[in-house]
Scaffold this motif. Structure first.
Motif, mmCIF file in Angstrom:
data_model
loop_
_atom_site.group_PDB
_atom_site.id
_atom_site.type_symbol
_atom_site.label_atom_id
_atom_site.label_comp_id
_atom_site.label_asym_id
_atom_site.label_seq_id
_atom_site.Cartn_x
_atom_site.Cartn_y
_atom_site.Cartn_z
ATOM 1 N N ARG A 1 65.528 53.066 39.668
ATOM 2 C CA ARG A 1 64.865 54.029 38.637
ATOM 3 C C ARG A 1 65.530 55.319 39.033
ATOM 4 N N GLY A 2 65.699 55.414 40.171
ATOM 5 C CA GLY A 2 66.451 56.940 40.145
ATOM 6 C C GLY A 2 67.740 57.070 39.676
ATOM 7 N N LEU B 1 66.847 57.922 36.091
ATOM 8 C CA LEU B 1 66.114 59.262 36.031
ATOM 9 C C LEU B 1 67.345 60.278 36.194
ATOM 10 N N ALA C 1 57.922 67.501 36.393
ATOM 11 C CA ALA C 1 58.083 65.967 36.545
ATOM 12 C C ALA C 1 57.345 65.567 37.575
ATOM 13 N N THR C 2 57.020 64.254 37.731
ATOM 14 C CA THR C 2 55.909 63.442 38.449
ATOM 15 C C THR C 2 56.716 63.318 40.108
ATOM 16 N N GLU D 1 56.676 60.967 42.078
ATOM 17 C CA GLU D 1 57.399 59.472 41.744
ATOM 18 C C GLU D 1 58.713 59.495 41.248
ATOM 19 N N ASP D 2 58.854 60.258 40.082
ATOM 20 C CA ASP D 2 60.223 60.156 39.385
ATOM 21 C C ASP D 2 61.150 61.033 40.417
ATOM 22 N N LEU E 1 62.209 66.328 32.618
ATOM 23 C CA LEU E 1 63.366 65.879 33.210
ATOM 24 C C LEU E 1 64.813 66.508 32.249
ATOM 25 N N ASP F 1 63.457 55.519 24.735
ATOM 26 C CA ASP F 1 63.084 56.947 25.458
ATOM 27 C C ASP F 1 63.913 57.982 24.574
#
Lengths: 155, 291
Positions: free
Chosen positions: B29-30, B33, B112-113, B115-116, B182, B269
């Protein structure tokens, strides 16, 4: 007779000078005019492509669209002539690499010209789906050249 | 005894395996992101190792050199804890307690969260560390006094995570998050006051004073000075390939944004970002754009 010859040669000399001046002016590079000319031509080519994309989506190819495709192909053929050496200016976003690396520039123009010819062939065939595909394939050849040879807008 | 050791080892391996599986997900995911965050372009010097920093950022306040964000312990962020990372990105404060200059867009990343952001950290820490010492910024007085950044923050920094709005669709909320948090689009597309604070009333309305002296266009849907004539699909296409509706493409900084950032995102997205931009209130600002 001798004096006539002399007169003639004087006129000839003057005429040669005058002609030289005219030719000189015509050949001298006017950066501003060259910029205006290519800017207008680029805008027209972009407009033609957009209209052709619209025609492809609508599913009908008219004779007007074929004329636009022809204009696009003609533009592609004329493109190298729109960039005479020494026509960089404050207004122009043309990068020096166009003239520093002419081989790379010609290769990019060739890619675009090939794509434009495919657009013309598709328009002539009247096949809207083929036209759509050809227009879609041409877009990246515009960007491919701009990426290397067009700078960002500066204040 | 041997049996107990073997059981303990097995248990340890099992726990380790679970931990690795979780972090593998975060790493993937990173990686995605990181593109959404547009980290690569600024944190990579021309011809330098990716994310090892050293790129010169020309601004009206002087030249900043981006730091190394690989996991190198000495010259990068290898010694940072999760809390350090979150504080840096959401509060603009280094692990040593120094205030960052807003050339680093913590003003956006604060939305940003956690988690992200921690997924991005997990990905950065999964890459090979690169040693590349940081270069000192070359900025004029009084901006050279880092402590003054505390005052700047009081005046212009509004920390806090992105809050979705109930009145708009999930797609527009997703787009708003990507654009505001982001994507940090407003860092360039929103004009600033002479002290570098964002002019909120002109959000996304463009500026003549962009990075490296570039003109940054108005991306609100104003039909004259903005991109009101563009369809949502056309905005998404620009984010995907850099091609504008007139078949020109973006150049300069925005070409980097597309190449290293938005071009790597999912169609979904990009469509969300486009839908959000198209939903903004039009702001008439700047010169008319020809298309």
């Amino acid at each position: 007779m001798a004096s006539l010859t002399l007169h003639f040669s004087r006129y000839a000399f003057a005429a040669t000078l005058a002609l030289g001046a005219v030719v000189g002016t015509a050949f001298a590079v006017d950066a501003g005019a060259a910029y205006e000319k290519r800017e207008a031509a680029m805008k027209e080519a972009g407009g033609a492509l957009k209209a052709l994309g619209g025609a492809a989506k609508a599913g009908t190819v008219t004779p007007d669209d074929v004329a636009k495709a022809q204009a696009l192909a003609d533009f592609a053929a004329a493109l190298p002539g729109l960039f005479p050496e020494g026509t960089m200016s404050d207004k122009s976003r043309a990068l020096a690499d166009i003239w520093d690396d002419p081989g790379a520039f010609e290769a990019k123009v060739k890619e675009f010209a090939g794509a434009a010819d495919t657009v013309l062939a598709a328009a002539k065939s009247g096949d809207a789906a083929a036209l759509g595909a050809a227009v879609g394939a041409t877009g990246p050849t515009c960007g491919g050249c701009h990426k290397m040879f067009r700078g960002p807008e500066k204040n | 005894m041997r049996g107990i050791v073997a059981a303990a080892a097995l248990a340890a391996a099992f726990v380790g395996g679970v931990a690795r599986a979780e972090s593998a997900d975060a790493v993937a995911r990173g990686a995605y992101l990181l593109h959404a965050g547009g980290c690569i372009a600024c944190h990579t010097a021309p011809g330098g190792a990716q994310l090892a920093g050293g790129r010169a950022m020309e601004t009206p306040f002087g030249t900043f050199y981006t730091p190394n964000i690989t996991a190198d312990v000495e010259t990068g962020i290898g010694a940072w804890s999760d809390a350090d990372f979150l504080r840096a990105l959401r509060e603009g404060v280094s692990p040593k307690g120094e205030h960052y200059y807003p050339v680093f867009p913590f003003t956006s990343y604060t939305r940003a969260t956690a988690e992200d952001l921690l997924a991005i950290k997990a990905y950065l820490f999964s890459l090979p560390p690169v040693a590349n010492p940081r270069k000192n910024h070359d900025i004029g007085f009084p901006f050279s006094i880092r402590a003054l950044q505390a005052g700047w923050k009081l005046l212009f920094f509004r920390p806090g995570e992105f809050q979705p709005r109930a009145s708009v669709s999930a797609q527009v909320n997703r787009g708003a998050y990507l654009v505001q948090a982001l994507g940090h689009c407003g860092e360039c597309h929103t004009p600033r006051n002479p002290a570098g604070g964002a002019l909120v009333g002109l959000a996304f309305a463009g500026t003549l004073d962009g990075p490296d002296g570039e003109v940054v266009p108005n991306i609100t849907p104003d039909p004259v000075t903005g991109i009101g004539a563009w369809s949502v699909d056309e905005i998404a296409e620009l984010l995907s390939t850099g091609t504008k509706p007139d078949f020109d493409n973006v150049q300069g900084s925005m070409a980097e944004v597309v190449d290293d950032g938005t071009g790597h995102l999912s169609d979904e997205d990009r469509a969300a970002m486009a839908a959000y931009l198209a939903s903004l209130a039009p702001v008439r600002h700047g010169k008319p754009r020809g298309n």
